[in-house]
Design an enzyme around this catalytic site. Structure first.
Site, short mmCIF file in Angstrom:
data_model
loop_
_atom_site.label_atom_id
_atom_site.label_comp_id
_atom_site.label_asym_id
_atom_site.label_seq_id
_atom_site.Cartn_x
_atom_site.Cartn_y
_atom_site.Cartn_z
N SER A 1 -9.76 1.47 2.80
CA SER A 1 -8.91 2.29 1.96
C SER A 1 -7.82 1.49 1.23
O SER A 1 -7.26 2.00 0.27
CB SER A 1 -8.24 3.37 2.81
OG SER A 1 -7.33 2.78 3.73
N LYS B 1 0.86 -1.18 0.00
CA LYS B 1 0.00 0.00 0.00
C LYS B 1 0.90 1.23 0.00
O LYS B 1 1.91 1.27 0.72
CB LYS B 1 -0.88 -0.03 1.26
CG LYS B 1 -1.94 1.05 1.33
CD LYS B 1 -2.80 0.86 2.59
CE LYS B 1 -3.95 1.84 2.67
NZ LYS B 1 -4.78 1.62 3.88
N SER C 1 -9.83 -0.89 7.03
CA SER C 1 -9.24 -0.64 5.71
C SER C 1 -8.50 -1.82 5.09
O SER C 1 -8.11 -1.76 3.93
CB SER C 1 -8.29 0.56 5.77
OG SER C 1 -9.03 1.76 5.73
#
Lengths: 501, 100
Positions: A155, A80, A179
């Protein structure tokens, strides 16, 4: 070339360590998969083709020299893009970090590389990890590989999509209120939020420091266990890091759930909560039956204060974010928009650099911390965290694990919830309590909904309960109704992107 | 709990957070922030007088390390991240007054 069936991290690493396949070949196969669909999915902010090739070749040289590159030898991984990578842009999908190349690696990156993993790229996210759909990104929307008209969740949507699409067998995400788990559920992959402090946050760009935790995405439960063993364990550079080695998960994975007591959280499981879709409830009930069939005893239980979790979270997380994001001032790194004095430069930079959702949360947090409102919002929310922790403690006197849906619905259409932040926030209702308590929980794919899209079941455990949590996850994985939506060659390379039943 | 958040409140908060909002943004954000705070109003009904606030999920402890010199960041590398530097320092516009 397509990703061969069963191309799990464990299988790949063992083939590469034994010399049966080269890390470079494995990498090239994954790069082909990325080439084929990345234009449509947009899972990555950056694909590191040359760096990955060099890393894979280095692994092959070590194998040829008779060395063991480690448990993740040659396994392609995605990170990420809120995890620092030395000399490689780290954007948090925000304009405000434009041009920034961190001068250090996050601890998790160091540990992955030391274990032989090959970093393939940095994945898209909701800006600064604030969102549940990966639509709030300066790099555009990420699409769900199982239906590109739908969101991948967020996310960590880029990481979830990368694993679901077969771009990499493993990815890292961060989970502040769901997330990792919510996008895992929406993309049909496994996603784990470890106990707070189990994985070092050094080099993870901070959102809400008392809630943030890094964890794995994978297509199998065993692969997440492997990745967590590699990244977990004490790190002196994170003062909140638990001073213990990472727990051994691999050796307990197949211990089953015989005799375990599992509680279904009434407040989060549909009967007590509006907005949980019927198909999500149906899969949860099937998951319960699967655990019972495997020898667990399952009963409903009340964790009453979890109903205040969402409210407390949307005070605590923005409050901590407003403080953490004060560092983006145009002075030391990233974007600067010039002005005639320093104060105006700060304001011009932040105004141009942050997107709407980040601005919303910064203002919400600033308000909740401002004179006259602190006790009513922030103070009360911190006390709600104590209530939730106490309620969980009571529940865990009777149960070894708790169970709930991961997300209230399957993946929703892109654009459906962007106009109404509160509707978007409701996506996190089942995942937030674990963050507030600092407990581990994970999402396991468990069949599909009426729309054919994946549904996840959430397994919750008390602090340091990962070994037991993974045992239950393994049982659920084996019993999942349609097998594993994202495993195998049926989906990867499919021209329509629609999953074949 | 409190009155609904007003446009003036949001403008004040934006100022504290060093954000400029257009009139249109101010309008939209005010409604959205009010919705979230309305949701949080359920906290007001809770009697929490005797509850200790939780600041961190784990028991707090002192974290100390041996007092020995370790690795540190390289100054040039850190400064290279900045938009503007001069003489090994971060360069910013005037803090008092304005640049000519």
């Amino acid at each position: 070339m397509s990703i061969p069936e069963g191309a799990t991290a464990r299988v790949l690493a063992s083939e590469i360590r034994s010399g049966a396949r080269s890390a470079r070949t494995v990498l090239e196969e994954h790069l082909v998969a990325i080439d084929a669909r990345e234009g449509e999915i947009n899972a990555f902010n950056l694909v590191l083709v040359n760096e990955a090739r060099a890393a894979a070749d280095a692994v092959d040289i070590r194998v040829a020299a008779g060395e063991d590159p480690g448990p993740l030898a040659g396994v392609p991984v995605a990170l990420k893009d809120n995890m620092c990578t030395r000399g490689v842009p780290t954007t948090c999908s925000s304009r405000i970090l434009e041009g920034w190349r961190p001068p250090y690696d996050a601890t998790v990156v160091e540990r992955l590389v030391a274990a032989g993993a090959v970093v393939v790229g940095k994945t898209n996210l909701d800006e600064f990890a604030m969102g549940s759909s990966t639509e709030n990104s300066a790099f555009g929307v990420t699409r769900n590989p199982l239906d590109p008209t739908k969101v991948p969740g967020g996310s960590s949507g880029g990481s979830a999509a990368a694993v679901a699409a077969g771009f990499t067998p493993l990815a890292l995400g961060s989970d502040t209120g769901g997330s990792i788990r919510q996008p895992a559920a929406l993309c049909g992959v496994v996603g784990v939020k470890p106990t707070y402090g189990a994985v070092s946050r050094y080099g993870l760009v901070a959102f809400a420091s008392s809630l943030d935790q890094i964890g794995p995405f994978s297509r199998t439960v065993a692969d997440s266990a492997l990745m967590l063993e590699v990244i977990g364990g004490h790190d002196r550079r994170d003062s909140t890091s638990i001073p213990e080695p990472a727990p051994d998960l691999s050796s307990v994975l197949d211990h089953g759930v015989e005799g375990l007591r599992v509680g279904i959280i009434e407040e989060l499981s549909g009967d007590g909560l509006e907005g949980i879709a019927d198909d999500v409830q149906a899969r949860l009930h099937e998951a319960v039956a699967a655990l019972e069939a495997a020898g667990a005893t399952v009963a409903s239980t009340s964790v009453p204060s979890t109903v205040y979790g969402l409210s407390a979270y949307y005070v605590v997380a923005p409050a901590e974010a407003s403080s953490n994001l004060a560092r983006y001032d145009g002075v030391r790194f990233g974007l600067r928009v010039d002005a005639l004095n320093a104060g105006d430069m700060n304001t011009a930079t932040r105004t141009a650099g942050f997107g709407d959702e980040v601005k919303r949360r910064i203002m919400l947090g600033t308000y909740a911390l401002s004179a006259g409102y602190y006790d009513a919002y922030y103070g009360k929310s911190q006390k709600v965290r104590t209530l939730i922790l106490e309620d969980f403690a009571r529940a865990y006197e009777e149960f070894d694990l708790l169970l709930s849906p991961t997300a209230p619905t399957t993946a929703f259409p892109i654009g459906e919830k962007t106009a109404d932040p509160m509707t978007m926030y409701l996506n996190d209702v089942c995942t937030i309590p674990s963050n507030l308590a600092g407990h581990p929980s994970m999402s396991v794919p468990f069949g599909v909904g009426e729309d054919g899209m994946p549904i996840g079941v959430q397994v919750l455990a008390p602090a340091f309960g990962e070994p037991t949590m993974f045992r239950a996850a393994k049982v659920l994985e084996a019993a999942a109704p349609d097998g594993h939506p994202a495993v195998g060659g049926t989906m990867v390379g499919s021209p329509t992107g629609v999953r074949h039943e | 709990m409190t009155d609904r958040i007003s446009k003036e409140d949001v403008a004040h908060v934006a100022d504290l957070a060093r954000l400029n909002l257009t009139e249109e943004e101010l309008e939209a954000f005010t409604g959205q922030l009010a919705d979230v705070l309305d949701h949080a109003a359920d906290l007001a009904a809770l009697d929490l007088v005797d509850v200790e606030p939780m600041t961190n999920p784990l028991p707090m402890r002192n974290v100390l390390r041996p007092d020995v010199v370790g690795e540190t960041s390289d100054r040039a590398e850190v400064l290279a991240c900045a938009p503007s530097v001069e003489d090994e320092q971060f360069r910013v516009p005037p803090v008092l007054g304005e640049s000519p």
